[in-house]
Write a protein that holds these residues in place. Structure first.
Motif, PDB file in Angstrom:
ATOM      1  N   SER A  19       0.821  -1.177   0.163  1.00 55.83           N
ATOM      2  CA  SER A  19      -0.070   0.187  -0.143  1.00 55.83           C
ATOM      3  C   SER A  19       0.556   1.012  -0.107  1.00 55.83           C
ATOM      4  O   SER A  19       2.233   1.141   0.161  1.00 55.83           O
ATOM      5  N   VAL A  20       0.219   2.660  -0.584  1.00 57.33           N
ATOM      6  CA  VAL A  20       1.192   3.741  -0.865  1.00 57.33           C
ATOM      7  C   VAL A  20       0.748   4.473   0.531  1.00 57.33           C
ATOM      8  O   VAL A  20      -1.085   5.239   0.872  1.00 57.33           O
ATOM      9  N   ARG A  21       1.481   5.088   1.321  1.00 56.83           N
ATOM     10  CA  ARG A  21       0.892   5.906   2.233  1.00 56.83           C
ATOM     11  C   ARG A  21       1.844   7.727   1.793  1.00 56.83           C
ATOM     12  O   ARG A  21       0.569   8.366   1.926  1.00 56.83           O
ATOM     13  N   ASP A  22       2.843   7.487   1.763  1.00 59.14           N
ATOM     14  CA  ASP A  22       3.281   8.938   0.197  1.00 59.14           C
ATOM     15  C   ASP A  22       3.510   8.157  -0.168  1.00 59.14           C
ATOM     16  O   ASP A  22       4.084   7.641  -0.564  1.00 59.14           O
ATOM     17  N   PRO A  23       3.955   8.723  -1.845  1.00 60.59           N
ATOM     18  CA  PRO A  23       4.878   8.026  -2.754  1.00 60.59           C
ATOM     19  C   PRO A  23       6.169   8.723  -2.826  1.00 60.59           C
ATOM     20  O   PRO A  23       6.723  10.030  -1.841  1.00 60.59           O
ATOM     21  N   LEU A  24       6.627   7.805  -3.932  1.00 61.50           N
ATOM     22  CA  LEU A  24       7.511   8.130  -4.076  1.00 61.50           C
ATOM     23  C   LEU A  24       8.335   8.723  -4.748  1.00 61.50           C
ATOM     24  O   LEU A  24       7.880   8.902  -5.959  1.00 61.50           O
ATOM     25  N   MET A  25       9.397   9.357  -4.461  1.00 64.38           N
ATOM     26  CA  MET A  25       9.864  10.912  -5.792  1.00 64.38           C
ATOM     27  C   MET A  25      10.799  11.149  -5.966  1.00 64.38           C
ATOM     28  O   MET A  25      11.636  10.519  -5.261  1.00 64.38           O
ATOM     29  N   LEU A  26      11.455  11.414  -7.516  1.00 71.59           N
ATOM     30  CA  LEU A  26      12.576  11.567  -7.835  1.00 71.59           C
ATOM     31  C   LEU A  26      12.674  13.419  -8.259  1.00 71.59           C
ATOM     32  O   LEU A  26      12.108  13.320  -8.760  1.00 71.59           O
TER      33      LEU A  26
END
Length: 479
Positions: A81-88
């Protein structure tokens, strides 16, 4: 009756004509659809922007969601599940003649091979050499280590490679002249602590929990630095550099950028900027302290607010700083691998050959701190005597960025920053590769987790810090 027969005959003659008319109408509709699609394609091609490189110093910014499709591998778990998206995030620096890319990824780490392929892709498409690129991981534990060989890890990696060129292109398309560049600095003792502690019996332990402690092994480096690019027509770009370790607490199986996500959201809302966090030398650091009164942040969202307080102070003390010609150096440094006596290696092999549920007990019996300590011992025994670790330095004007491909101790990070010939120096650990912990000479005699996991001999941290200071000196003198 004759009339009915006549009508049937007429109808039989009309039906083929109607069918033919329907076919002609369908062909006309299909032709119009094709024409419309071709027109849209041509318009899209015409709308495609060309990268415009200004004559003066400029900065561009772009960010991409690299979470990918679930499940994905995270630290000792699988993210479902995604709590906070991963960013680049990608900050493109342009000095009028060449570009450099300062990137920050919400990842636990990135293998050197992944960085090299990333740099190769960028160089091929945009003519930016590898020595002009830094990819710095924020070290959230709720994200992949780029380079993992599991099916979900390889799927995630394929998605990352697919997104990377578009992100770099967007950052270069966003280049805008910088009117003024500012740097700020604050000191915060409440955000992070050295997690290695002296115990009452004279021994040391990492993360002792509620156990009684005498003192931290050393004081955490309290300095937080900011760089803000005030662009001519577009949003400012704000970069923040500090050292920490993940906070966690997001829930089992949850993917998260940890404190960086809410910190980024708060910063962009309050200051209307594009935001990037660059992880510093946090190999011996975290947010937890068993010493009464020290710890005041208890969740990753709390930590984000703590970072906002420290950043507000830094921004309130901003000073103008000079930017200028980009100078870069990437240099392999030969380091010595730690080797244990043969009898110790044999005991470590016995630990790792045992069933998983027995390894901890057997490790303690044979004098290892944990089964991970035994595993590290075996791994180092199979390595060559020396290895090359690549360091990267990028400078422009009075600003420098240093890329160290491992979990650096803050004492070594502070040594580089304080000795740097540049007014503002960002220390980026777990950047352009990942070779685990490299403990400081101060920590080595005390042992415990980070030292036992370190692949290289005592003094390697200082060796690499010294090499980076030499590189920074060369960048400075080349201007």
């Amino acid at each position: 009756m004759k009339k009915i027969i006549a009508l049937l005959c007429l109808l039989s003659l009309c039906l083929p004509l109607c069918a033919c008319g329907s076919e002609l109408q369908a062909e006309t509709v299909d032709a119009k659809k094709t024409e419309t699609a071709e027109k849209a394609t041509q318009e899209k091609k015409q709308e495609k922007k060309e990268i415009v490189y200004p004559d003066s110093f400029a900065v561009g910014y772009a960010r991409a969601d690299i979470t990918g499709s679930l499940p994905i591998p995270i630290f000792e778990d699988e993210g479902t599940s995604v709590r906070d998206p991963l960013m680049l995030s990608c900050t493109a620096i342009w000095d009028g003649k060449q570009a450099a890319l300062l990137m920050s990824a919400d990842l636990r780490s990135m293998n050197r091979s992944v960085f090299e392929r990333s740099a190769e892709m960028i160089q091929k498409q945009f003519k930016i050499p590898a020595e002009n690129i830094i990819i710095n991981c924020t070290h959230t534990h709720e994200a992949p280590s780029a380079g993992g060989g599991s099916d979900s890890g390889l799927r995630w990696l394929a998605n990352y490679y697919k997104l990377l060129p578009g992100l770099v292109e967007d950052a270069l398309l966003d280049l805008d002249e910088v009117e003024t560049t500012y740097t700020g600095k604050s000191y915060t003792k409440s955000l992070t602590f050295v997690r290695r502690y002296l115990l009452p019996d004279g021994s040391y332990k990492t993360n002792p929990g509620a156990q009684a402690v005498v003192a931290h092994e050393s004081d955490a480096d309290p300095e937080l630095n900011t760089i803000r690019f005030d662009r001519k027509t577009k949003k400012d770009v704000l970069l923040v550099n500090h050292q920490t370790h993940y906070v966690g607490g997001v829930g089992e199986g949850a993917v998260s950028s940890d404190f960086v996500g809410p910190f980024r959201a708060k910063a962009e809302k309050e200051w209307d900027v594009h935001f990037v966090y660059h992880q510093g030398a946090g190999g011996n650091i975290n947010f937890v302290s068993p010493i009464p009164g020290e710890r005041i942040y208890y969740s990753y969202t709390d930590a984000a607010e703590g970072y906002m307080i420290a950043t507000r102070e830094a921004l309130s003390k901003e000073e103008v700083i000079q930017t200028g010609k980009i100078q870069t150096l990437a240099r392999p440094i030969t380091v010595t691998v730690r080797k244990e006596p043969a009898e110790v290696v044999e005991l470590a092999k016995k630990v790792m050959a045992a069933p998983e549920n027995m390894r901890g007990t057997l490790a303690a019996q044979y004098g290892f701190e944990s089964w991970r300590h035994a595993n590290s011992t075996v791994g180092r025994a199979n390595k060559a005597e020396t290895e090359d670790l690549s360091l990267t330095a990028i400078s422009f004007g009075e600003i420098a960025f240093c890329a160290f491909p491992y979990e650096m101790f803050d004492t070594n990070g502070k040594e580089v920053r304080d000795g740097s010939p540049f007014k503002t120096t960002f220390i980026c650990s777990l950047a352009n590769g990942s070779y685990g912990y490299i403990a400081s000479a101060l920590a080595f005699p005390h042992g415990t987790y980070e030292v036992n996991a370190c692949q290289y001999v005592a003094g390697t941290g200082e060796q690499l810090a010294g090499a980076m200071l030499t590189m920074l000196g060369e960048c400075k003198s080349a201007v």
